[in-house]
Write a protein that holds these residues in place. Structure first.
Motif, PDB file in Angstrom:
ATOM      1  N   LYS A 199       0.816  -1.215   0.000  1.00 17.44           N
ATOM      2  CA  LYS A 199       0.000   0.000   0.000  1.00 17.44           C
ATOM      3  C   LYS A 199       0.851   1.267   0.000  1.00 17.44           C
ATOM      4  CE  LYS A 199      -4.282   1.801   1.983  1.00 17.44           C
ATOM      5  NZ  LYS A 199      -3.928   3.225   1.968  1.00 17.44           N
ATOM      6  N   LEU A 200       1.896   1.304   0.810  1.00 17.05           N
ATOM      7  CA  LEU A 200       2.767   2.483   0.816  1.00 17.05           C
ATOM      8  C   LEU A 200       3.504   2.658  -0.512  1.00 17.05           C
ATOM      9  CD1 LEU A 200       4.223   2.470   4.450  1.00 17.05           C
ATOM     10  CD2 LEU A 200       2.336   3.818   3.515  1.00 17.05           C
ATOM     11  N   PRO A 201       4.085   1.582  -1.101  1.00 16.85           N
ATOM     12  CA  PRO A 201       4.661   1.745  -2.448  1.00 16.85           C
ATOM     13  C   PRO A 201       3.644   2.159  -3.495  1.00 16.85           C
ATOM     14  CG  PRO A 201       5.532  -0.226  -1.421  1.00 16.85           C
ATOM     15  CD  PRO A 201       4.439   0.274  -0.535  1.00 16.85           C
ATOM     16  N   PHE A 202       2.414   1.634  -3.413  1.00 13.55           N
ATOM     17  CA  PHE A 202       1.369   2.061  -4.346  1.00 13.55           C
ATOM     18  C   PHE A 202       1.042   3.548  -4.163  1.00 13.55           C
ATOM     19  CE2 PHE A 202      -0.386  -2.311  -5.405  1.00 13.55           C
ATOM     20  CZ  PHE A 202      -0.196  -2.141  -6.762  1.00 13.55           C
ATOM     21  N   GLY A 203       1.051   4.018  -2.914  1.00 11.42           N
ATOM     22  CA  GLY A 203       0.828   5.439  -2.667  1.00 11.42           C
ATOM     23  C   GLY A 203       1.925   6.299  -3.267  1.00 11.42           C
ATOM     24  N   PHE A 204       3.164   5.835  -3.146  1.00 15.16           N
ATOM     25  CA  PHE A 204       4.289   6.543  -3.771  1.00 15.16           C
ATOM     26  C   PHE A 204       4.138   6.555  -5.288  1.00 15.16           C
ATOM     27  CE2 PHE A 204       8.591   6.456  -5.587  1.00 15.16           C
ATOM     28  CZ  PHE A 204       9.122   7.616  -5.036  1.00 15.16           C
ATOM     29  N   LEU A 205       3.706   5.411  -5.849  1.00 18.47           N
ATOM     30  CA  LEU A 205       3.512   5.319  -7.301  1.00 18.47           C
ATOM     31  C   LEU A 205       2.384   6.239  -7.753  1.00 18.47           C
ATOM     32  CD1 LEU A 205       4.631   3.614  -9.712  1.00 18.47           C
ATOM     33  CD2 LEU A 205       2.702   2.094  -9.354  1.00 18.47           C
ATOM     34  N   ARG A 206       1.316   6.311  -6.971  1.00 20.62           N
ATOM     35  CA  ARG A 206       0.196   7.191  -7.310  1.00 20.62           C
ATOM     36  C   ARG A 206       0.628   8.657  -7.302  1.00 20.62           C
ATOM     37  NH1 ARG A 206      -3.849   9.472  -3.957  1.00 20.62           N
ATOM     38  NH2 ARG A 206      -3.046   8.266  -2.204  1.00 20.62           N
ATOM     39  N   PHE A 207       1.508   9.006  -6.365  1.00 25.97           N
ATOM     40  CA  PHE A 207       2.006  10.383  -6.297  1.00 25.97           C
ATOM     41  C   PHE A 207       2.817  10.736  -7.545  1.00 25.97           C
ATOM     42  CE2 PHE A 207       5.570  13.188  -5.157  1.00 25.97           C
ATOM     43  CZ  PHE A 207       4.876  14.324  -4.771  1.00 25.97           C
ATOM     44  N   TRP A 208       3.738   9.840  -7.942  1.00 25.75           N
ATOM     45  CA  TRP A 208       4.561  10.123  -9.113  1.00 25.75           C
ATOM     46  C   TRP A 208       3.774  10.019 -10.413  1.00 25.75           C
ATOM     47  CZ3 TRP A 208       8.893  12.617  -9.341  1.00 25.75           C
ATOM     48  CH2 TRP A 208       9.732  12.649  -8.223  1.00 25.75           C
ATOM     49  N   SER A 209       2.691   9.254 -10.406  1.00 24.73           N
ATOM     50  CA  SER A 209       1.886   9.102 -11.612  1.00 24.73           C
ATOM     51  C   SER A 209       1.283  10.433 -12.051  1.00 24.73           C
ATOM     52  CB  SER A 209       0.780   8.065 -11.375  1.00 24.73           C
ATOM     53  OG  SER A 209      -0.012   7.917 -12.512  1.00 24.73           O
ATOM     54  N   MET A 210       0.980  11.316 -11.118  1.00 25.46           N
ATOM     55  CA  MET A 210       0.429  12.625 -11.473  1.00 25.46           C
ATOM     56  C   MET A 210       1.419  13.422 -12.309  1.00 25.46           C
ATOM     57  SD  MET A 210      -1.542  13.776  -7.958  1.00 25.46           S
ATOM     58  CE  MET A 210      -0.020  13.816  -7.010  1.00 25.46           C
ATOM     59  N   TYR A 217      -0.505  -2.814 -16.969  1.00 26.50           N
ATOM     60  CA  TYR A 217       0.856  -3.354 -16.970  1.00 26.50           C
ATOM     61  C   TYR A 217       1.585  -3.015 -15.677  1.00 26.50           C
ATOM     62  CZ  TYR A 217       5.758  -3.944 -18.255  1.00 26.50           C
ATOM     63  OH  TYR A 217       7.086  -4.308 -18.269  1.00 26.50           O
ATOM     64  N   VAL A 218       1.523  -1.766 -15.256  1.00 28.52           N
ATOM     65  CA  VAL A 218       2.221  -1.351 -14.037  1.00 28.52           C
ATOM     66  C   VAL A 218       1.603  -2.005 -12.810  1.00 28.52           C
ATOM     67  CG1 VAL A 218       2.876   0.619 -12.603  1.00 28.52           C
ATOM     68  CG2 VAL A 218       2.911   0.819 -15.090  1.00 28.52           C
ATOM     69  N   THR A 219       0.280  -2.132 -12.789  1.00 26.33           N
ATOM     70  CA  THR A 219      -0.385  -2.787 -11.663  1.00 26.33           C
ATOM     71  C   THR A 219       0.034  -4.239 -11.539  1.00 26.33           C
ATOM     72  OG1 THR A 219      -2.292  -1.328 -11.987  1.00 26.33           O
ATOM     73  CG2 THR A 219      -2.621  -3.266 -10.612  1.00 26.33           C
ATOM     74  N   LEU A 220       0.350  -4.886 -12.669  1.00 25.60           N
ATOM     75  CA  LEU A 220       0.829  -6.263 -12.641  1.00 25.60           C
ATOM     76  C   LEU A 220       2.301  -6.340 -12.276  1.00 25.60           C
ATOM     77  CD1 LEU A 220       0.276  -9.325 -13.386  1.00 25.60           C
ATOM     78  CD2 LEU A 220       1.210  -8.745 -15.635  1.00 25.60           C
ATOM     79  N   VAL A 221       3.119  -5.498 -12.875  1.00 27.93           N
ATOM     80  CA  VAL A 221       4.575  -5.630 -12.776  1.00 27.93           C
ATOM     81  C   VAL A 221       5.131  -5.040 -11.485  1.00 27.93           C
ATOM     82  CG1 VAL A 221       6.731  -4.809 -13.816  1.00 27.93           C
ATOM     83  CG2 VAL A 221       4.943  -5.788 -15.254  1.00 27.93           C
ATOM     84  N   PHE A 222       4.599  -3.906 -11.048  1.00 34.82           N
ATOM     85  CA  PHE A 222       5.178  -3.213  -9.896  1.00 34.82           C
ATOM     86  C   PHE A 222       5.186  -4.075  -8.631  1.00 34.82           C
ATOM     87  CE2 PHE A 222       4.728  -0.167  -6.306  1.00 34.82           C
ATOM     88  CZ  PHE A 222       6.002   0.373  -6.376  1.00 34.82           C
ATOM     89  N   PRO A 223       4.070  -4.728  -8.244  1.00 28.98           N
ATOM     90  CA  PRO A 223       4.133  -5.603  -7.067  1.00 28.98           C
ATOM     91  C   PRO A 223       5.084  -6.776  -7.253  1.00 28.98           C
ATOM     92  CG  PRO A 223       1.861  -5.093  -7.624  1.00 28.98           C
ATOM     93  CD  PRO A 223       2.701  -4.629  -8.768  1.00 28.98           C
TER      94      PRO A 223
END
Length: 683
Positions: A85-96, A110-116
């Motif tokens: 969850k914390l890495p996903f939050g970081f990813l959501r921040f940079w996605s903007m 693709y990112v939702t599959l590969v990132f975890p």
């Protein structure tokens, strides 16, 4: 050994081909994450981690399984929260920023599959690090063991997936290293202490006694070494997956048993270690309970402010897990398996010849135990004793449960490779295993069991089997499910917001909806202009029918289509209805639609996703699809007529016939997406 010999030995080690192959396999492990692997091992891969976390962090429309029910949760969210969850939050921040400046979406399928999976592959190297550190501590050759570990499909596929079992494997490997290091450290300190004590007793003058006493007092402490770290690790492992208790128990027991039987370690030390270990686990235990209690809403900030907290405000998810799984009627819902499945089937599936070697070696030890050959058995406090307990104690205990899957045994990977990997080079045994000699025994010994000649066959089987299983589980098994979700995600993006998509599936695993990237329809939103509250309309509807009979599936599709048509006529709601089914069933589906042609229902092939194999619908090796499978989207036609068989007088052994049969077999390794529509009445 002279300095020149040491330099020569170092140069030999640096040129070890095993080490070079190991680094290539490590690169392959990372690269295969980004390819990506479209294979789908088990629904728990997504529905116990990514599906829940992505839904919470991104506010997506997801399937939240019963295990995360707030009334009786059996899965802890502490590790997924901090690990995903914390890495996903970081990813959501940079996605903007990437979306604004580079038009790159970091929240796509693709990112939702590969990132975890990238996070999991980083965690997987804890196993490699632990193996190398254990080998260094005990003076074992690590190069071939590392290559054996890296070449296993368990590391190439399983360890990169978001299974709680993969996390459990990494935690068990780390715990195994800590216990192994503590054992050798304690043995060294105890030996030095007893040696100095003996010298002290024999010393004749006061000066020598004082010197020996100072040396003895300067020895490092060892009894409670790394106790806090071990206790915290065990609590994290149990909250991640309560079966960690079975894997960690023999390791902790060996840590408690260190030095027992010597003059410097007594039973009182054993009790002190137990008490200290329990007390050291309390902070981590409280932390994990609080995280779960806040997450599932058992404790709220308002209750904390009012100090209105009782014992009912806390939830212990491992306890709920045990209460659920201890009931055989509950586990029967997930499948009932014989008690011998782990030992006879699952170990060979995971480790092929290495697993067979481990099982036969253990049976040989049991035979020696039954024959009272105690001197040939490893000591309880030895390295071999530790590894044997780490392998077979959890296997035996898990065999008492009626639901058994291969991934449940992932934590035994490291001790099994540490103990048995060299036998892939030397054979099953290092000496003649039989008490008497005969021609047959000598032949078996020389050609199959214990010579380097047999090791060539063992290595070939090891590598070829792992390559085949990597391709199967990494890319073929249920491989069309992710591709289907990615395709539908694009369809939802290009279709108007007022168009609903209905998808029915059969004979495939559940599709994770997090890859569709659809906002949740349950989230309450506020209009900034007038302050009115509203919810988004649901755009995607999923109907999963498992392995339903095709005639029953047809009836259910008719029911869904009727409901969609009625809604379109009453409220002008546009829709698209699809059916996803393995291509091995396309001929049978065509026959069902042909026989039910009077019901005014037709199916049109929309797309085929390769590769895909459903065990529930295996391809037919003999016989073939009468019209093949249309894979050209630009040439989509109507339903393939069931009566379009080729001329039966054709030579069955002709090249054209064989090629057509082969093409038919290949085309069955796919997942077909059909568009279901109303057939116009023909007068």
């Amino acid at each position: 050994m002279t300095s020149e010999q040491k330099m020569h030995s170092k140069s030999i080690k640096s040129k070890d081909p095993s080490l070079g192959s190991y680094f290539i396999l490590c690169f392959l492990r990372v690269a295969m994450v980004f390819v990506p692997q479209v294979g789908y091992i088990h629904p728990d891969e997504f529905f116990q981690s990514v599906e829940v976390v992505a839904g919470d962090e991104y506010g997506l429309e997801v399937t939240r399984t019963w295990e995360f029910n707030t009334t009786f949760p059996i899965r802890s969210m502490a590790i997924p929260y901090f690990g995903l969850k914390l890495p996903f939050g970081f990813l959501r921040f940079w996605s903007m920023y990437t979306k604004y400046y580079f038009d790159v979406n970091l929240r796509g399928s693709y990112v939702t599959l590969v990132f975890p999976r990238f996070l999991m592959v980083v965690l997987s190297f804890v196993n490699d690090w632990s193996l190398r550190k254990i080998c260094q501590a005990y003076g074992l050759q690590s190069q071939f063991r590392l290559m054996t570990l890296a070449s296993s499909y368990v590391m190439l596929v399983y360890s990169t997936r978001t299974f709680t079992n993969s996390i459990e494997m990494a935690l068990c490997s780390l715990l195994l290293y800590i216990v192994s290091d503590c054992m050798i450290h304690s043995n060294t300190v105890i030996y030095q202490k007893e040696f100095l004590e003996e010298k002290y007793q024999k010393a004749k003058n006061t000066v020598e006694k004082v010197k020996l006493f100072k040396l003895k007092m300067s020895l490092p402490s060892h009894s409670l070494n790394k106790c806090v770290l071990m206790a915290t690790l065990c609590v994290a492992g149990v909250f991640n997956r309560p079966t960690f208790f079975l894997f960690g128990l023999p390791l902790v027991f060996h840590w408690l048993l260190r030095g027992m039987g010597t003059r410097t370690v007594s039973f009182a030390d054993f009790n002190i270690r137990i008490i200290t270990f329990v007390l050291s686990s309390i902070p981590a235990l409280v932390f994990f309970i609080l995280v779960d209690s806040f997450y599932y809403g058992y404790i709220t900030p308002a209750e904390v402010e009012r100090f209105d907290i009782s014992i009912n405000n806390f939830v212990v998810t491992p306890l709920n897990f045990i209460r659920y799984n201890i009931n055989p009627q509950n586990t029967e819902q997930h499948g009932v398996h014989p008690y011998y499945l782990h030992l006879i089937v699952n170990i060979p599936i995971l480790y092929n010849v290495l697993g067979v070697i481990a099982v036969f070696s253990f049976m040989g030890m049991l035979q020696k135990l039954a024959s009272n050959e105690y001197t040939s058995l490893p000591r309880a406090q030895s390295f071999v004793g530790l590894m044997l307990c780490a392998i077979f104690f959890p296997i035996i205990m898990l065999s008492f449960f009626n639901h058994q899957e291969p991934r449940f045994l992932l934590p035994i990977t490291l001790p099994l490779i540490l103990l048995h990997a060299p036998k892939l080079k030397t054979g099953f045994c290092s000496s003649y295993p039989f008490r008497t000699r005969s021609f047959l025994k000598d032949f078996i010994y020389e050609h199959f069991l214990c010579t380097r000649a047999s090791s060539r066959y063992l290595l070939r089987v090891w590598y070829s089997t792992n390559i085949a299983l990597t391709l199967f589980y990494g890319f073929v098994h249920q491989g069309g499910v992710y591709q289907l979700a990615e395709h539908l995600s694009r369809q939802l993006d290009i279709r108007s917001a007022s168009t609903q998509i209905h998808l029915a599936t059969s004979h495939i695993y559940s599709m994770p909806q997090c890859f569709l990237n659809q906002p949740s329809s349950n989230t309450l939103l506020v209009n900034p202009e007038n302050g009115q509250k509203y919810r988004r309309g649901k755009r995607f509807f999923l109907y999963e029918y498992g392995s339903t009979n095709l005639n029953e599936l047809y009836s259910r599709m008719k029911t869904i289509l009727d409901a969609c048509e009625m809604k379109q006529h009453t409220s002008n709601q546009r829709y698209l209805l699809y059916l996803a089914i393995p291509s091995s069933l396309s001929e049978d589906l065509n026959e069902v639609f042909h026989n039910r042609s009077t019901v005014l229902l037709k199916h049109t092939q929309s797309k085929v996703f390769y590769p895909h194999l459903s065990i529930e619908a295996m391809p037919k090796l003999l016989g073939q699809h009468p019209c093949g499978i249309n894979t050209d989207v630009d040439e989509i036609g109507d339903t393939c007529p069931i009566y379009a068989y080729e001329d039966e007088q054709q030579n069955p052994f002709s090249t054209a016939r064989i090629l057509k049969q082969f093409s038919s077999l290949v085309h069955q390794f796919g997942l077909i997406l059909y568009r279901i529509e109303v057939r116009k009445r023909i007068k």
